[in-house]
Design an enzyme around this catalytic site. Structure first.
Site, PDB file in Angstrom:
ATOM      1  N   HIS A  81       0.748  -0.850  -0.192  1.00 23.55           N
ATOM      2  CA  HIS A  81       0.378   0.304   0.080  1.00 23.55           C
ATOM      3  C   HIS A  81       1.447   1.087  -0.106  1.00 23.55           C
ATOM      4  CE1 HIS A  81      -2.983  -2.818   2.144  1.00 23.55           C
ATOM      5  NE2 HIS A  81      -3.208  -2.932   1.099  1.00 23.55           N
ATOM      6  N   HIS A 240      -9.490  -1.730  -5.224  1.00 24.26           N
ATOM      7  CA  HIS A 240      -8.468  -2.341  -3.959  1.00 24.26           C
ATOM      8  C   HIS A 240      -7.355  -3.385  -4.870  1.00 24.26           C
ATOM      9  CE1 HIS A 240      -6.035  -2.763  -0.303  1.00 24.26           C
ATOM     10  NE2 HIS A 240      -5.578  -4.165  -0.610  1.00 24.26           N
ATOM     11  N   ASP A 244      -3.039  -3.224  -5.037  1.00 19.83           N
ATOM     12  CA  ASP A 244      -1.929  -4.173  -5.081  1.00 19.83           C
ATOM     13  C   ASP A 244      -0.883  -4.543  -6.384  1.00 19.83           C
ATOM     14  OD1 ASP A 244      -3.316  -4.447  -2.308  1.00 19.83           O
ATOM     15  OD2 ASP A 244      -4.129  -6.321  -2.274  1.00 19.83           O
ATOM     16  N   HIS A 267      -0.318 -11.442  -4.405  1.00 23.77           N
ATOM     17  CA  HIS A 267       0.655 -11.191  -4.262  1.00 23.77           C
ATOM     18  C   HIS A 267       1.379 -11.762  -4.603  1.00 23.77           C
ATOM     19  CE1 HIS A 267      -0.945  -7.494  -1.440  1.00 23.77           C
ATOM     20  NE2 HIS A 267      -1.416  -8.129  -0.863  1.00 23.77           N
TER      21      HIS A 267
END
Length: 303
Positions: A81, A240, A244, A267
């Site tokens: 973030h 969001h 990421d 991720h």
């Protein structure tokens, strides 16, 4: 293919304070201006010798729910973030001092980081920032997740996410795409928050993890929508995930010019793509004059 623009740093020091999602510890993060060519460097002020770690993919470890950096004793958790805020505002050179391993969770978004960095202002530096220009289609896959990468005819950085967890999920199917600029990142992406399902939240808390995190400090989504909360955007979850993606890919260390659209990626997949792009950059790099003769050093406020 390589392009360039002028590098940027912040005009003054700023900071953000909050608690870690995983540790519950109070954490202070300070952002300091840095000279041209420094890049983003994390520093642990709580450890002897203040060990450092460059924010580069070769030091990254992508795990479920977060991306971490490691360089010997210098460990930094959940950096995505913060990195998204720096990348979204085109801040290339900055020293990030922190007094704990984990970055503060805040409200689960990049909003507080963006606010602090915008208040610090931006300095345009007389040095060149590399841009990796995508000139052919490519993709990375892991199970049913995929990130597609394509050239962008108008030479922009375009990011998006397609989210579909199936008809049985409490999180509805949604998507989001936008052209990454400091103005658009601040307005469309920075405030989008981390989310988990109510079932996932209960499992984490039952395991003694994040028990201190309230339903107002991130999006907990149940059968009837957010628990004790509300969406900031109709497609906040996809936004969001786009945040990421931007933060994780910024670890390549250059601007990425092309179209990057993830479908169900996380991720780990973002890290795989960042590794491939880093290798592509190494093969594409050519010697160049690092300082632009026409560049001037001046200050402007961040968008």
């Amino acid at each position: 293919m390589i392009g360039y623009r002028n590098e940027h740093t912040i005009a003054s020091t700023c900071e953000v304070v909050g608690r870690g999602y995983w540790s519950g510890q109070s954490i202070r993060v300070r952002f300091l201006p840095a000279s041209a060519g420094t890049g983003i460097v994390f520093v642990r002020t709580d450890l002897p010798g203040h060990p450092q770690c460059p924010a580069r993919i070769e030091f990254a470890d992508s795990v479920q729910f977060r991306t971490n950096l490691h360089n010997g004793e210098a460990c930094f958790a959940m950096v995505e973030h913060l990195m998204a805020a720096l990348a979204g505002l085109e801040i290339d050179n900055c020293v990030v001092e922190t007094d704990a391993e984990e970055m503060p969770g805040l409200d689960g978004s990049s909003d507080a980081y963006v606010g602090a960095l915008q208040s610090a202002g931006l300095v345009i530096q007389a040095a060149l920032k590399q841009q990796l220009i995508i000139d052919r289609p490519m993709s990375v896959r892991q199970g049913d997740a995929c990130i597609e990468v394509n050239p962008c005819e108008d030479m922009r950085s375009h990011y998006g996410y397609r989210l579909d967890y199936g008809a049985a999920s409490v999180i509805p199917k949604q998507s989001f795409q936008f052209d990454l600029t400091p103005r658009q990142f601040s307005r469309q992406v920075a405030a989008a928050r981390t989310f988990v399902t109510l079932e996932q939240a209960q499992q984490l808390r039952a395991g003694g993890i994040a028990k201190h995190v309230s339903n107002q400090e991130l999006l907990v989504i149940g059968e009837d929508g957010p628990v004790e909360n509300q969406f900031r955007y109709r497609n906040e979850c996809a936004r969001h995930k786009t945040l990421d993606l931007i933060g994780d890919l910024s670890l390549v260390g250059v601007d990425l010019i092309g179209r990057f659209v993830s479908e169900r990626g996380g991720h780990r997949l973002n890290g795989m793509l960042a590794q491939e792009l880093s290798q592509m950059l190494a093969h594409s790099a050519t010697p160049h004059n690092m300082f632009a003769p026409q560049a001037t050093q001046k200050t402007r406020r961040a968008a």
